[in-house]
Design an enzyme around this catalytic site. Structure first.
Site, PDB file in Angstrom:
ATOM      1  N   GLY A   1       1.122  -1.320  -0.376  1.00 50.65           N
ATOM      2  CA  GLY A   1       0.084   0.220   0.070  1.00 50.65           C
ATOM      3  C   GLY A   1       0.673   1.267   0.129  1.00 50.65           C
TER       4      GLY A   1
ATOM      5  N   TYR B   1     -17.316   5.793   7.922  1.00 53.37           N
ATOM      6  CA  TYR B   1     -15.884   5.699   8.027  1.00 53.37           C
ATOM      7  C   TYR B   1     -15.259   7.208   8.564  1.00 53.37           C
ATOM      8  CZ  TYR B   1     -11.111   6.161   7.098  1.00 53.37           C
ATOM      9  OH  TYR B   1      -9.676   5.661   7.433  1.00 53.37           O
TER      10      TYR B   1
ATOM     11  N   LYS C   1      -8.728   8.135  13.674  1.00 48.12           N
ATOM     12  CA  LYS C   1      -8.072   9.457  12.639  1.00 48.12           C
ATOM     13  C   LYS C   1      -8.145  10.168  12.701  1.00 48.12           C
ATOM     14  CE  LYS C   1      -6.875   6.470   9.519  1.00 48.12           C
ATOM     15  NZ  LYS C   1      -5.306   6.167   9.687  1.00 48.12           N
TER      16      LYS C   1
ATOM     17  N   LEU D   1      -7.873   4.338  -1.453  1.00 42.76           N
ATOM     18  CA  LEU D   1      -8.132   2.941  -2.464  1.00 42.76           C
ATOM     19  C   LEU D   1      -7.604   1.798  -2.676  1.00 42.76           C
ATOM     20  CD1 LEU D   1      -4.190   4.986  -3.750  1.00 42.76           C
ATOM     21  CD2 LEU D   1      -5.709   4.145  -5.224  1.00 42.76           C
TER      22      LEU D   1
HETATM   23  P1  NAI Z   1      -1.710  -1.885   3.854  1.00 40.43           P
HETATM   24  O1  NAI Z   1      -2.803  -2.626   3.842  1.00 40.43           O
HETATM   25  O2  NAI Z   1      -1.668  -2.387   2.465  1.00 40.43           O
HETATM   26  O3  NAI Z   1      -0.822  -1.881   4.832  1.00 40.43           O
HETATM   27  C1  NAI Z   1      -0.394  -2.068   6.134  1.00 40.43           C
HETATM   28  C2  NAI Z   1       0.949  -1.918   6.310  1.00 40.43           C
HETATM   29  O4  NAI Z   1       1.584  -2.473   8.029  1.00 40.43           O
HETATM   30  C3  NAI Z   1       1.773  -3.310   5.559  1.00 40.43           C
HETATM   31  O5  NAI Z   1       3.474  -3.272   5.256  1.00 40.43           O
HETATM   32  C4  NAI Z   1       2.354  -4.365   6.662  1.00 40.43           C
HETATM   33  O6  NAI Z   1       2.606  -4.978   6.698  1.00 40.43           O
HETATM   34  C5  NAI Z   1       2.044  -3.119   8.133  1.00 40.43           C
HETATM   35  N1  NAI Z   1       1.786  -3.882   9.384  1.00 40.43           N
HETATM   36  C6  NAI Z   1       0.563  -4.011   9.724  1.00 40.43           C
HETATM   37  N2  NAI Z   1       0.485  -4.628  11.645  1.00 40.43           N
HETATM   38  C7  NAI Z   1       2.181  -4.689  11.746  1.00 40.43           C
HETATM   39  C8  NAI Z   1       2.258  -4.850  12.393  1.00 40.43           C
HETATM   40  N3  NAI Z   1       1.569  -5.243  13.815  1.00 40.43           N
HETATM   41  N4  NAI Z   1       3.943  -4.537  13.109  1.00 40.43           N
HETATM   42  C9  NAI Z   1       4.102  -4.611  11.476  1.00 40.43           C
HETATM   43  N5  NAI Z   1       4.041  -3.881  10.053  1.00 40.43           N
HETATM   44  C10 NAI Z   1       2.369  -3.785  10.546  1.00 40.43           C
HETATM   45  O7  NAI Z   1      -2.800  -0.548   4.118  1.00 40.43           O
HETATM   46  P2  NAI Z   1      -2.713   0.816   3.115  1.00 40.43           P
HETATM   47  O8  NAI Z   1      -4.285   1.122   2.902  1.00 40.43           O
HETATM   48  O9  NAI Z   1      -1.394   1.143   2.612  1.00 40.43           O
HETATM   49  O10 NAI Z   1      -2.678   2.255   4.815  1.00 40.43           O
HETATM   50  C11 NAI Z   1      -1.979   2.519   5.688  1.00 40.43           C
HETATM   51  C12 NAI Z   1      -2.070   3.856   6.525  1.00 40.43           C
HETATM   52  O11 NAI Z   1      -2.737   4.336   5.133  1.00 40.43           O
HETATM   53  C13 NAI Z   1      -3.302   3.734   6.775  1.00 40.43           C
HETATM   54  O12 NAI Z   1      -2.672   4.508   7.828  1.00 40.43           O
HETATM   55  C14 NAI Z   1      -4.779   3.495   6.757  1.00 40.43           C
HETATM   56  O13 NAI Z   1      -5.648   4.462   7.248  1.00 40.43           O
HETATM   57  C15 NAI Z   1      -4.115   5.175   5.193  1.00 40.43           C
HETATM   58  N6  NAI Z   1      -5.115   5.447   4.721  1.00 40.43           N
HETATM   59  C16 NAI Z   1      -5.543   4.430   3.534  1.00 40.43           C
HETATM   60  C17 NAI Z   1      -6.441   4.678   2.377  1.00 40.43           C
HETATM   61  C18 NAI Z   1      -6.959   4.233   1.415  1.00 40.43           C
HETATM   62  O14 NAI Z   1      -7.705   4.294   0.688  1.00 40.43           O
HETATM   63  N7  NAI Z   1      -6.585   2.897   1.716  1.00 40.43           N
HETATM   64  C19 NAI Z   1      -6.629   6.028   2.193  1.00 40.43           C
HETATM   65  C20 NAI Z   1      -6.430   6.889   3.074  1.00 40.43           C
HETATM   66  C21 NAI Z   1      -4.949   6.714   4.348  1.00 40.43           C
END
Ligand code: NAI
Length: 390
Positions: free
Chosen positions: A45, A228, A237, A266
């Site tokens: 991500g 959300y 958030k 996304l």
């Molecule tokens: P994702 O699920 O793709 O990535 C999460 C990451 O966190 C991965 O690298 C995973 O290995 C790591 N992770 C999870 N638990 C862990 C732990 N206990 N220890 C170490 N690493 C850990 O998620 P995404 O969507 O990229 O989200 C990242 C941030 O972006 C979050 O704060 C999310 O709320 C925010 N965000 C996401 C949006 C979306 O539409 N996907 C939009 C705007 C913000």
């Protein structure tokens, strides 16, 4: 597939995704950004896109922390494992420092291991990206394990949703949370752990003068706000955004700064699990692609680095002090079109109105499937090693 997760991952497909992202960043030119970067949540991500942008946009040395399942004979690893293996190979081939730590970022042990690695190899870091998305966190101080929930607050929320595997649009009602749910979700996805990381790093002297730290948030439209932004995750958030100010205060003597960047909706493993959001995303994709303003994680983060964080002047902020890279998603004309489509969306009309194929492709891509230029007939070895894994 089981529910929202795909049970396997394709090493070559994940590798190709990473290569595509690297090529995109290179095509956009150099960014005068940080040179020593820690990414917490670096394997998928927005976090993976941040690591790629730092390394291939600014030639930065990167340390990645993530929680991924390694492969076993006959059983594939989780996709973030293969992404990281591909990223570190590419970084090493380009002469860049890249090492990583696989474990629970919420724990004291992983924080200490990361600090030790920074001390030994980089001395200090000048950018820390905090991009964790997790359903559960054990607080290392109390030993209590918190589970987050995605629920409305105060009253039930009814709206449409789509099962993106079948394309069936249906009505759902989500019951409201209780007080414990709010507290637990804030404990998992709020800013407490981000603050702990920065406190520990500062105390250990591994933050460079002028160090910047960035965490990611989301706002979204009225359509999704009950589940959300005004739901349990929204409270988390709010807490994350408030934590940025608290961290900035603590970094004053270093001339450092904490930011929250509000990113676009996304398809990631985290967002596909939230009810209602997949229908919103499939309509949003349709509108943004028609307007030629569609972006994925890498386009978002490359623009965040080049045009917001390292634009050569001040970082532009909204009235609440946040960076906004969701500006195109939130454009009035885009939102007006999405809400118009929303009213018309049914199982029958969605294939016409929404971009369900785009959603599905992005979802499969997360696991390395349905990626162009990958030969899925060829044998592939699941036992891939991560070259910089500590
Ligand atoms: P994702 O699920 O793709 O990535 C999460 C990451 O966190 C991965 O690298 C995973 O290995 C790591 N992770 C999870 N638990 C862990 C732990 N206990 N220890 C170490 N690493 C850990 O998620 P995404 O969507 O990229 O989200 C990242 C941030 O972006 C979050 O704060 C999310 O709320 C925010 N965000 C996401 C949006 C979306 O539409 N996907 C939009 C705007 C913000």
């Amino acid at each position: 597939m089981r529910g929202f997760i795909c049970l396997t991952a394709h090493p070559k497909g994940c590798e190709q995704n990473v290569i595509n992202q690297i090529n995109y960043v290179k095509s956009k030119g150099q960014i005068e950004g940080a040179k020593k970067v820690l990414v917490i949540g670096a394997s998928t991500g927005f976090g993976l896109a941040s690591r790629i942008t730092a390394a291939f946009g600014s030639n930065a040395a990167t340390i990645g922390v993530y929680f991924e399942k390694p492969p076993q004979e006959g059983k594939t690893a989780s996709p973030g494992w293969y992404n990281t293996a591909a990223f570190e190979d590419q970084a090493h081939n380009a002469g860049l420092y890249a090492k990583s730590i696989n474990g629970d970022a919420f724990s004291n042990e992983i924080k200490q291991q990361t600090i030790d690695l920074i001390k030994a190899d980089l001395g200090q870091v000048d950018l820390i990206i905090y991009s964790l998305a997790s359903p559960v966190r054990t607080n290392p101080k109390t030993g209590v394990t918190h589970r987050s929930v995605l629920k409305p607050i105060g009253q039930p929320f009814s709206n449409k949703t789509v099962d993106f595997h079948t394309g069936v649009v249906s009505d759902i009602t989500i019951q409201p949370c209780n007080e414990d749910d709010i507290e637990n979700t804030v404990a998992v996805m709020g800013g407490e752990d981000w603050g702990m990381w920065i406190d520990d790093m500062k105390a250990a002297g591994v933050l460079a003068p002028g160090a910047t730290t960035v965490a990611y948030s989301y706002i979204g439209p009225g359509l999704t706000e009950a589940v959300y932004r005004k739901g349990t995750i929204g409270r988390a958030k709010d807490h994350l955004e408030a934590t940025a100010f608290a961290i900035s205060d603590k970094l004053k003597d270093l001339n450092g700064k904490a930011y929250v960047s509000v990113n676009k909706a996304l398809v990631t493993q985290a967002s596909s699990a939230i009810p209602v959001i997949p229908l919103y995303i499939s309509l949003l994709y349709k509108v943004m692609k028609e307007e030629n303003i569609h972006e994925g994680c890498i386009e978002q983060i490359q623009r965040l680095f080049q045009q917001r964080l390292y634009n050569g002047t001040n970082v532009p902020l909204d009235e609440k002090g946040r960076i906004r890279i969701d500006d195109w998603e939130m454009r009035d004309d885009v939102q007006a079109k999405v809400s118009d489509l929303w009213k018309q969306a049914t199982t029958e009309s969605l294939s016409e109105l929404g971009d369900l194929p785009g959603y599905k492709t992005d979802f499969l891509n997360l696991f390395g499937f349905d990626v162009d230029k990958v030969n899925y007939q060829a044998d592939v070895n699941e036992m891939v090693e991560i070259s910089g894994l500590v």
